[in-house]
Design a protein around this motif. Structure first.
Motif, PDB file in Angstrom:
ATOM      1  N   ARG A  99       0.676  -1.144  -0.078  1.00  0.00           N
ATOM      2  CA  ARG A  99       0.136   0.192   0.010  1.00  0.00           C
ATOM      3  C   ARG A  99       0.879   1.240   0.023  1.00  0.00           C
ATOM      4  O   ARG A  99       0.564   2.435  -0.586  1.00  0.00           O
ATOM      5  CB  ARG A  99      -1.071  -0.029   1.186  1.00  0.00           C
ATOM      6  CG  ARG A  99      -1.812   1.440   1.538  1.00  0.00           C
ATOM      7  CD  ARG A  99      -2.573   1.033   2.543  1.00  0.00           C
ATOM      8  NE  ARG A  99      -2.267   0.594   3.692  1.00  0.00           N
ATOM      9  CZ  ARG A  99      -1.705   1.427   4.813  1.00  0.00           C
ATOM     10  NH1 ARG A  99      -1.319   2.672   4.652  1.00  0.00           N
ATOM     11  NH2 ARG A  99      -1.159   1.088   5.934  1.00  0.00           N
ATOM     12  N   ILE A 100       2.031   1.239   0.673  1.00  0.00           N
ATOM     13  CA  ILE A 100       2.879   2.602   0.663  1.00  0.00           C
ATOM     14  C   ILE A 100       3.881   2.434  -0.561  1.00  0.00           C
ATOM     15  O   ILE A 100       3.847   3.426  -1.009  1.00  0.00           O
ATOM     16  CB  ILE A 100       3.561   2.559   2.152  1.00  0.00           C
ATOM     17  CG1 ILE A 100       2.416   2.840   3.274  1.00  0.00           C
ATOM     18  CG2 ILE A 100       4.541   3.599   2.010  1.00  0.00           C
ATOM     19  CD1 ILE A 100       3.140   2.940   4.554  1.00  0.00           C
ATOM     20  N   CYS A 101       4.723   1.587  -0.365  1.00  0.00           N
ATOM     21  CA  CYS A 101       5.819   1.674  -1.508  1.00  0.00           C
ATOM     22  C   CYS A 101       5.510   0.836  -2.728  1.00  0.00           C
ATOM     23  O   CYS A 101       6.223   1.581  -3.710  1.00  0.00           O
ATOM     24  CB  CYS A 101       7.092   0.863  -0.880  1.00  0.00           C
ATOM     25  SG  CYS A 101       6.976  -0.807  -1.097  1.00  0.00           S
ATOM     26  N   LEU A 122       1.023  -4.326   3.786  1.00  0.00           N
ATOM     27  CA  LEU A 122       2.330  -3.798   3.658  1.00  0.00           C
ATOM     28  C   LEU A 122       3.623  -4.578   3.722  1.00  0.00           C
ATOM     29  O   LEU A 122       3.346  -5.761   4.239  1.00  0.00           O
ATOM     30  CB  LEU A 122       2.645  -2.906   5.252  1.00  0.00           C
ATOM     31  CG  LEU A 122       1.787  -1.466   5.416  1.00  0.00           C
ATOM     32  CD1 LEU A 122       1.910  -0.881   6.702  1.00  0.00           C
ATOM     33  CD2 LEU A 122       1.868  -0.509   4.092  1.00  0.00           C
ATOM     34  N   CYS A 158       8.478  -1.351   4.874  1.00  0.00           N
ATOM     35  CA  CYS A 158       7.271  -0.156   5.107  1.00  0.00           C
ATOM     36  C   CYS A 158       6.883  -0.222   6.758  1.00  0.00           C
ATOM     37  O   CYS A 158       6.662   0.583   7.195  1.00  0.00           O
ATOM     38  CB  CYS A 158       6.127  -0.166   4.180  1.00  0.00           C
ATOM     39  SG  CYS A 158       6.732   0.508   2.470  1.00  0.00           S
ATOM     40  N   GLU A 209       7.227   2.829   9.261  1.00  0.00           N
ATOM     41  CA  GLU A 209       5.933   3.241   9.768  1.00  0.00           C
ATOM     42  C   GLU A 209       6.155   2.980  11.381  1.00  0.00           C
ATOM     43  O   GLU A 209       5.546   3.645  12.119  1.00  0.00           O
ATOM     44  CB  GLU A 209       4.705   2.594   9.330  1.00  0.00           C
ATOM     45  CG  GLU A 209       4.652   3.115   7.861  1.00  0.00           C
ATOM     46  CD  GLU A 209       4.308   4.370   7.758  1.00  0.00           C
ATOM     47  OE1 GLU A 209       3.276   5.122   8.390  1.00  0.00           O
ATOM     48  OE2 GLU A 209       5.243   5.074   7.133  1.00  0.00           O
ATOM     49  N   LYS A 237       2.648   7.524  -0.009  1.00  0.00           N
ATOM     50  CA  LYS A 237       2.660   6.430  -0.928  1.00  0.00           C
ATOM     51  C   LYS A 237       3.666   6.857  -1.961  1.00  0.00           C
ATOM     52  O   LYS A 237       3.814   7.730  -2.496  1.00  0.00           O
ATOM     53  CB  LYS A 237       1.302   6.030  -1.409  1.00  0.00           C
ATOM     54  CG  LYS A 237       0.762   6.990  -2.345  1.00  0.00           C
ATOM     55  CD  LYS A 237      -0.595   6.384  -2.640  1.00  0.00           C
ATOM     56  CE  LYS A 237      -1.223   7.154  -3.662  1.00  0.00           C
ATOM     57  NZ  LYS A 237      -2.844   7.113  -3.980  1.00  0.00           N
ATOM     58  N   ARG A 244      12.043   9.444   1.419  1.00  0.00           N
ATOM     59  CA  ARG A 244      11.794   9.863   2.825  1.00  0.00           C
ATOM     60  C   ARG A 244      12.529  11.052   3.327  1.00  0.00           C
ATOM     61  O   ARG A 244      11.925  11.812   3.958  1.00  0.00           O
ATOM     62  CB  ARG A 244      11.689   8.659   3.746  1.00  0.00           C
ATOM     63  CG  ARG A 244      10.524   7.619   3.448  1.00  0.00           C
ATOM     64  CD  ARG A 244      10.628   6.320   4.353  1.00  0.00           C
ATOM     65  NE  ARG A 244       9.345   5.602   4.591  1.00  0.00           N
ATOM     66  CZ  ARG A 244       9.167   4.729   3.448  1.00  0.00           C
ATOM     67  NH1 ARG A 244       9.885   4.716   2.382  1.00  0.00           N
ATOM     68  NH2 ARG A 244       7.844   4.257   3.305  1.00  0.00           N
ATOM     69  N   SER A 297       3.784  12.234  -1.696  1.00  0.00           N
ATOM     70  CA  SER A 297       3.823  11.096  -2.421  1.00  0.00           C
ATOM     71  C   SER A 297       4.788  10.981  -3.325  1.00  0.00           C
ATOM     72  O   SER A 297       5.759  11.973  -3.496  1.00  0.00           O
ATOM     73  CB  SER A 297       2.373  10.682  -3.047  1.00  0.00           C
ATOM     74  OG  SER A 297       1.410  10.639  -2.169  1.00  0.00           O
TER      75      SER A 297
END
Length: 236
Positions: free
Chosen positions: A46-48, A64, A68, A72, A83, A215, A230
């Motif tokens: 879902r994120i990366c 995930l 990630c 998190e 994302k 990040r 994002s």
């Protein structure tokens, strides 16, 4: 007759209505080279945006990937990058293609990705300001261009150069995973006079590896008041 910018083989193009209507764009790569690019699709983090089909199930926790989850769980980095989505799996062919682009100065190759990048980026961003990850002055001078900026300007008219690098580091491609993940001073800062308050921002880079570069850049923007950050990359 056309020539592939990667393998330099000649190839013939199939007639199409796009040619007749004048909206045809000549491909940069031949069909055999295009077929070696592996699109990321199916079930992803879902994120990366990492494809779950490419690594063992034990490295997945719900929606995930384990990388990630670690990001998190860290209070400093939780929620910093909303994302990431990437076009292609970073296989051996794409690794060679990116190397040709970045380290052999073949900037024209990036044009091969403008159309697919625009198609993917439109599926998950709307009004974001598009910000390419900057190179250091030394690296920019060496290459003569920033590949992330070339990629960004190829699919968006909303590109703004809001970040700069504060130091000159060893090339990321020469670092192993452990070195890339080591704690370090943030190598980015906001360009003086820039404001990102309440903006939604899309970072653009060539390759997402550990996610640390994106990040660190995202953290500068979030700390400066950005509403969300994002990212979009060519490869994952």
């Amino acid at each position: 007759m056309s020539y592939c910018l990667f393998c330099h083989q000649s190839y013939s193009e199939t007639w199409s209505w796009a040619m007749l209507l004048g909206v045809y764009r000549q491909p940069i790569l031949c069909q055999p080279c295009i077929e070696m690019l592996k699109l990321i699709k199916g079930d992803i983090c879902r994120i990366c945006g990492r494809s779950f089909s490419l690594f063992p199930e034990e490295y997945r926790q719900a929606d995930l990937c384990s990388d990630c989850v670690r990001w998190e769980e860290d209070e400093e980095w939780c929620g910093v990058l909303l994302k990431n989505r990437s076009l292609y799996v970073y296989n051996d062919f794409l690794k060679e293609l990116v190397s040709k682009l970045k380290y052999r100065g073949d900037a024209e190759i990036v044009k091969a990705f403008h159309v697919p990048a625009k198609a993917l980026a439109k599926t998950f961003y709307r009004k974001q300001i598009v910000v390419p990850i900057p190179l250091s002055d030394e690296r920019q001078y060496e290459r003569g261009f920033n590949q992330a900026e070339l990629l960004a300007t190829g699919f968006s008219s909303k590109v703004q150069l809001l970040l700069k690098r504060t130091n000159h580091e060893e090339k990321q491609s020469k670092k192993n995973r452990q070195d890339r993940l080591k704690k370090k001073a943030n190598p980015f800062e906001l360009i003086e006079g820039s404001s990102v308050k309440e903006l939604d921002i899309l970072l653009v880079d060539d390759v997402y590896t550990t996610g640390s570069t994106l990040r660190y850049a995202a953290k500068v923007l979030v700390d400066a008041g950005a509403n969300s950050v994002s990212s979009f990359t060519l490869a994952r």
